[in-house]
Design a protein around this motif. Structure first.
Motif, mmCIF file in Angstrom:
data_model
loop_
_atom_site.group_PDB
_atom_site.id
_atom_site.type_symbol
_atom_site.label_atom_id
_atom_site.label_comp_id
_atom_site.label_asym_id
_atom_site.label_seq_id
_atom_site.Cartn_x
_atom_site.Cartn_y
_atom_site.Cartn_z
ATOM 1 N N ASP A 1 -10.988 -3.182 -2.580
ATOM 2 C CA ASP A 1 -11.457 -1.800 -2.463
ATOM 3 C C ASP A 1 -10.314 -0.790 -2.454
ATOM 4 O OD1 ASP A 1 -14.163 -2.572 -2.351
ATOM 5 O OD2 ASP A 1 -13.973 -3.005 -0.204
ATOM 6 N N LYS A 2 -9.091 -1.263 -2.299
ATOM 7 C CA LYS A 2 -7.921 -0.389 -2.260
ATOM 8 C C LYS A 2 -7.530 0.021 -3.680
ATOM 9 C CE LYS A 2 -4.303 1.163 0.137
ATOM 10 N NZ LYS A 2 -4.347 1.972 1.298
ATOM 11 N N LYS A 3 -7.376 1.309 -3.895
ATOM 12 C CA LYS A 3 -6.925 1.795 -5.207
ATOM 13 C C LYS A 3 -5.442 1.492 -5.352
ATOM 14 C CE LYS A 3 -10.368 5.312 -5.951
ATOM 15 N NZ LYS A 3 -11.010 4.881 -7.166
ATOM 16 N N LEU A 4 -5.090 0.779 -6.410
ATOM 17 C CA LEU A 4 -3.707 0.350 -6.592
ATOM 18 C C LEU A 4 -2.760 1.526 -6.735
ATOM 19 C CD1 LEU A 4 -4.312 -2.656 -8.976
ATOM 20 C CD2 LEU A 4 -3.771 -2.714 -6.544
ATOM 21 N N GLY A 5 -3.212 2.620 -7.301
ATOM 22 C CA GLY A 5 -2.363 3.801 -7.440
ATOM 23 C C GLY A 5 -1.989 4.424 -6.103
ATOM 24 N N GLN A 6 -2.689 4.052 -5.040
ATOM 25 C CA GLN A 6 -2.401 4.593 -3.716
ATOM 26 C C GLN A 6 -1.445 3.720 -2.921
ATOM 27 O OE1 GLN A 6 -6.307 4.998 -2.016
ATOM 28 N NE2 GLN A 6 -6.742 6.892 -3.111
ATOM 29 N N LYS B 1 3.675 8.871 -16.835
ATOM 30 C CA LYS B 1 2.863 7.990 -15.997
ATOM 31 C C LYS B 1 3.691 6.817 -15.483
ATOM 32 C CE LYS B 1 -1.694 5.784 -16.212
ATOM 33 N NZ LYS B 1 -2.859 5.554 -17.090
ATOM 34 N N ARG C 1 -0.277 -3.729 -11.623
ATOM 35 C CA ARG C 1 -1.041 -2.711 -12.357
ATOM 36 C C ARG C 1 -0.651 -2.764 -13.824
ATOM 37 N NH1 ARG C 1 0.310 3.028 -10.080
ATOM 38 N NH2 ARG C 1 -1.336 3.656 -11.492
ATOM 39 N N TYR D 1 -4.605 -8.792 0.123
ATOM 40 C CA TYR D 1 -5.315 -8.191 -1.006
ATOM 41 C C TYR D 1 -6.638 -7.580 -0.539
ATOM 42 C CZ TYR D 1 -8.054 -7.824 -5.261
ATOM 43 O OH TYR D 1 -8.847 -7.357 -6.275
ATOM 44 N N ASP D 2 -6.896 -6.360 -0.973
ATOM 45 C CA ASP D 2 -8.135 -5.649 -0.655
ATOM 46 C C ASP D 2 -8.677 -5.066 -1.957
ATOM 47 O OD1 ASP D 2 -10.180 -3.982 0.144
ATOM 48 O OD2 ASP D 2 -8.968 -2.813 1.549
#
Length: 67
Positions: free
Chosen positions: A61-66, A18, A5, A58-59
């Motif tokens: 659609d997955k939000k990296l923050g999650q 952050k 990220r 790796y996906d």
């Protein structure tokens, strides 16, 4: 898999919070922070890359923050 990220925000304590939040969730600093002047906004911007080892593939659609 190693997730990546790039955290960005105006140069303020909010940026530090952050990055600190990401570190508290297991992310690791990757490289040095970067600063640049945003002439349109008239502010300094900060960026810090972070990485995290996560299970699975790796996906996009997955939000990296999650992670």
């Amino acid at each position: 898999m190693i997730a990546y990220r790039l955290l960005t925000l105006e140069d303020s304590s909010a940026f530090c919070h952050k990055v600190t939040e990401a570190l508290s969730k297991g992310w690791t600093l990757y490289g040095s922070p970067t600063y640049a002047f945003d002439a349109e906004k008239g502010v300094m911007m900060c960026a810090q890359a972070v990485t995290k080892e996560v299970a699975g593939d790796y996906d996009p659609d997955k939000k990296l923050g999650q992670l």
